[in-house]
Design an enzyme around this catalytic site. Structure first.
Site, PDB file in Angstrom:
ATOM      1  N   ASP A 217      -4.563   1.675   6.845  1.00  0.00           N
ATOM      2  CA  ASP A 217      -3.784   2.187   5.155  1.00  0.00           C
ATOM      3  C   ASP A 217      -4.991   3.494   5.342  1.00  0.00           C
ATOM      4  O   ASP A 217      -6.109   3.756   5.010  1.00  0.00           O
ATOM      5  CB  ASP A 217      -4.242   1.451   4.790  1.00  0.00           C
ATOM      6  CG  ASP A 217      -3.680   1.953   3.154  1.00  0.00           C
ATOM      7  OD1 ASP A 217      -3.518   0.869   1.914  1.00  0.00           O
ATOM      8  OD2 ASP A 217      -4.323   3.018   2.330  1.00  0.00           O
ATOM      9  N   GLU A 243       0.869   3.996   6.518  1.00  0.00           N
ATOM     10  CA  GLU A 243       1.005   3.846   4.740  1.00  0.00           C
ATOM     11  C   GLU A 243       0.130   4.625   4.502  1.00  0.00           C
ATOM     12  O   GLU A 243      -1.423   4.671   4.942  1.00  0.00           O
ATOM     13  CB  GLU A 243       0.185   2.114   4.840  1.00  0.00           C
ATOM     14  CG  GLU A 243       0.391   2.342   3.129  1.00  0.00           C
ATOM     15  CD  GLU A 243       0.418   0.802   2.743  1.00  0.00           C
ATOM     16  OE1 GLU A 243      -0.087  -0.072   3.573  1.00  0.00           O
ATOM     17  OE2 GLU A 243      -0.457   0.345   2.291  1.00  0.00           O
ATOM     18  N   GLU A 271       3.115   2.891  -3.496  1.00  0.00           N
ATOM     19  CA  GLU A 271       2.057   2.130  -4.633  1.00  0.00           C
ATOM     20  C   GLU A 271       1.705   3.480  -5.094  1.00  0.00           C
ATOM     21  O   GLU A 271       1.087   2.655  -6.580  1.00  0.00           O
ATOM     22  CB  GLU A 271      -0.019   1.305  -3.494  1.00  0.00           C
ATOM     23  CG  GLU A 271      -0.411   2.115  -2.680  1.00  0.00           C
ATOM     24  CD  GLU A 271      -1.352   1.895  -1.974  1.00  0.00           C
ATOM     25  OE1 GLU A 271      -1.268   1.490  -1.239  1.00  0.00           O
ATOM     26  OE2 GLU A 271      -2.768   2.250  -2.912  1.00  0.00           O
ATOM     27  N   ASP A 294       3.277  -1.127  -6.574  1.00  0.00           N
ATOM     28  CA  ASP A 294       2.357  -1.565  -7.401  1.00  0.00           C
ATOM     29  C   ASP A 294       2.914  -1.775  -8.452  1.00  0.00           C
ATOM     30  O   ASP A 294       3.482  -1.352  -9.608  1.00  0.00           O
ATOM     31  CB  ASP A 294       0.820  -1.357  -7.438  1.00  0.00           C
ATOM     32  CG  ASP A 294       0.340  -2.818  -8.356  1.00  0.00           C
ATOM     33  OD1 ASP A 294      -1.153  -2.444  -7.326  1.00  0.00           O
ATOM     34  OD2 ASP A 294       0.446  -3.093  -9.253  1.00  0.00           O
ATOM     35  N   HIS A 321       2.634  -4.003  -3.161  1.00  0.00           N
ATOM     36  CA  HIS A 321       1.320  -3.500  -3.325  1.00  0.00           C
ATOM     37  C   HIS A 321       0.466  -4.633  -3.682  1.00  0.00           C
ATOM     38  O   HIS A 321       1.186  -5.080  -4.924  1.00  0.00           O
ATOM     39  CB  HIS A 321       0.338  -2.233  -3.439  1.00  0.00           C
ATOM     40  CG  HIS A 321      -1.079  -2.199  -3.729  1.00  0.00           C
ATOM     41  ND1 HIS A 321      -1.626  -2.148  -4.818  1.00  0.00           N
ATOM     42  CD2 HIS A 321      -1.230  -1.387  -2.772  1.00  0.00           C
ATOM     43  CE1 HIS A 321      -2.469  -1.969  -5.230  1.00  0.00           C
ATOM     44  NE2 HIS A 321      -2.923  -1.859  -3.948  1.00  0.00           N
ATOM     45  N   GLU A 341       1.219  -8.372   0.210  1.00  0.00           N
ATOM     46  CA  GLU A 341       0.087  -8.791   0.467  1.00  0.00           C
ATOM     47  C   GLU A 341      -1.175  -9.701  -0.118  1.00  0.00           C
ATOM     48  O   GLU A 341      -0.647  -9.402  -0.843  1.00  0.00           O
ATOM     49  CB  GLU A 341       0.458  -6.990   0.102  1.00  0.00           C
ATOM     50  CG  GLU A 341      -1.688  -6.548   1.205  1.00  0.00           C
ATOM     51  CD  GLU A 341      -1.612  -5.064   0.478  1.00  0.00           C
ATOM     52  OE1 GLU A 341      -0.819  -4.274  -0.555  1.00  0.00           O
ATOM     53  OE2 GLU A 341      -3.086  -4.690   0.463  1.00  0.00           O
TER      54      GLU A 341
HETATM   55  C1  LIG Z   1      -7.185  -0.182   1.164  1.00  0.00           C
HETATM   56  C2  LIG Z   1      -7.744   0.766   1.072  1.00  0.00           C
HETATM   57  O1  LIG Z   1      -8.123   1.518   0.810  1.00  0.00           O
HETATM   58  C3  LIG Z   1      -6.904   0.778  -0.580  1.00  0.00           C
HETATM   59  O2  LIG Z   1      -8.706   0.232  -1.266  1.00  0.00           O
HETATM   60  C4  LIG Z   1      -5.698  -0.548  -0.767  1.00  0.00           C
HETATM   61  O3  LIG Z   1      -6.062  -0.820  -2.602  1.00  0.00           O
HETATM   62  C5  LIG Z   1      -4.635  -0.288  -1.145  1.00  0.00           C
HETATM   63  O4  LIG Z   1      -4.083   1.032  -0.195  1.00  0.00           O
HETATM   64  C6  LIG Z   1      -3.703  -1.538  -0.710  1.00  0.00           C
HETATM   65  O5  LIG Z   1      -2.798  -1.334   0.450  1.00  0.00           O
HETATM   66  O6  LIG Z   1      -4.102  -2.580  -0.821  1.00  0.00           O
HETATM   67 MG   LIG Z   2      -2.424   1.295   0.498  1.00  0.00          MG
END
Ligand SMILES: C[C@H](O)[C@H](O)[C@@H](O)[C@@H](O)C(=O)O
Ligand SMILES: [Mg+2]
Length: 397
Positions: A217, A243, A271, A294, A321, A341
């Site tokens: 990510d 990602e 997201e 999200d 997300h 997720e």
């Molecule tokens: C883990 C990532 O840096 C973000 O904190 C997270 O919130 C998001 O990008 C994810 O896809 O879960």
């Molecule tokens: Mg992410």
């Protein structure tokens, strides 16, 4: 008997809460989620070690409560804090109070187009999403049905999850189907940083074996050239997807990255995208393989229904997300959402904690990386607000 609609909406209230929950970046020190993670701000050394240093947790959680005239209360939480409370109480509430909660299409339309002159994405659509989610929670509670039943019903008996966190090796032991790691080094740290990113991936591949999904990510931190080099180097370690590698505004860059990555590697994003129009851009410019809206930020369930149908028509997956029950109730009803997720909120992360801990009472968590549909069978989103938390209503009317 003439249709008279549901009990009318009497009050809309907006509160803010600090400390984890829907603003899940709002964690204490030493948490994996704030440990030298690459971001667009990492070009400034003073903001490289901690995302909280540049304000990733500045907003806090928005709690939206919608009370019907029979006393039934629907609620939801999302990211938005005090400024979102203003938008809800001073602008959006007028389109709900006195209305039939079943008219969520008209309510959404009025919330969106009345704020279009200053909204369209980000905080305003977070606020709209929070109201929409609270409305669906209220609908479920008034009708005595879980939200997934209102959306057409489950298409499978259980949800399966990949885990997001710094330890995919632990996620594998906990039964998750994959592990998504945060990228720690961005372009500002040069070739040395790129080598460290690949070394971390190689170490995890060694620990989890050849078949466990590993993803990176990149949280908007890269440019097309760096993301391409990262993807090419990561391919030998079986990276499943890269990602949110670049800015959400750079649709052209995503289309180029998708052409550049090795065959078989997926490009994902979404997201920080919002509404059917934003996701139409991602689809029609062929930016990605998996869309990741999200539901607390893209416009809520009412908008996610439209985004998902558009994606399905383009043959694309929609894997929202991480947004706790708000995405679980959606994912289990859609064939083009085959998994979900789970964001690991334990600091280690060495154990499974409810994703929006401590805000939701009765929040279900995956067991062995899975969640039975039967765990989602209470009315609405099936959770209650933890009213022991210090909530603040800054714009009470
Ligand atoms: C883990 C990532 O840096 C973000 O904190 C997270 O919130 C998001 O990008 C994810 O896809 O879960
Ligand atoms: Mg992410």
């Amino acid at each position: 008997m003439a249709y008279t609609g549901l009990p009318r909406i009497k009050h809309v209230r907006a509160f803010t809460v600090r400390g984890g929950g829907a603003d899940y970046h709002d964690q204490g020190a030493g948490h994996w989620i704030d440990d030298h993670i690459a971001t667009p701000m990492a070009r400034y050394p003073e903001y490289r070690q901690s995302r909280q240093s540049f304000g990733i947790n500045v907003l806090g959680t928005l709690v939206v409560e919608i009370e019907a005239e029979d006393g039934t209360i629907g609620f939801a939480v999302t990211t938005g804090g005090e400024p979102a409370c203003f938008i809800v109480e001073r602008h959006l509430a007028r389109f709900l109070e006195g209305r039939n909660p079943a008219e969520y299409e008209k309510i959404w339309d009025q919330m969106y187009f009345s704020t279009q002159y200053y909204g369209r994405k980000g905080l305003v659509v977070n606020a709209i999403s929070g109201v929409d989610l609270a409305l669906w929670d209220l609908l479920g509670k008034l009708r005595g049905e879980p939200v997934h039943a209102l959306l057409g019903g489950a298409v499978r008996d259980e949800l399966q999850f990949y885990a997001t966190g710094s330890r995919p090796d632990l996620a594998k032991d906990m039964g998750f189907i994959g592990g998504k790691m945060p990228l720690h080094h961005g372009p500002a740290e040069g070739i040395e940083g790129l080598r460290k990113n690949i070394a971390e991936l190689a170490t995890m591949r060694e620990r989890v074996g050849p078949d466990f999904w590993l993803m990176l990510d990149c949280w908007m931190a890269l440019d097309v050239d760096y993301a391409t080099r990262l993807a090419l180097a990561a391919h030998e370690h079986g990276l499943k997807w890269i990602e949110e590698a670049i800015s959400p505004d750079d649709y052209w860059g995503y289309a180029e990255l998708k052409r550049n990555v090795p065959r078989g590697m997926l490009v994902t994003t979404g997201e920080h995208e919002a509404t059917r129009w934003g996701f139409r851009m991602l689809l029609e410019m062929d930016c990605c393989d998996i869309l990741q809206p999200d539901v607390g930020w893209c416009g809520g369930v009412t908008e996610l229904l439209k985004i998902s149908a558009l994606a399905d028509a383009h043959g694309k997956l929609v894997v929202p997300h991480g947004s706790s029950v708000y995405s679980y109730h959606f994912v289990i009803t859609r064939h083009n959402s085959p998994f979900a997720e789970f964001l690991m909120m334990h600091p280690g992360p060495s154990e499974v904690l409810p994703m929006f801990h401590p805000q939701l009472i009765g929040e279900p968590v995956p067991v062995n990386g899975r969640l039975r549909a039967s765990a989602l069978d209470k009315p609405g989103f099936g959770v209650e607000l933890n009213r022991d938390l210090p909530m603040h209503r800054p714009y009470a009317r």
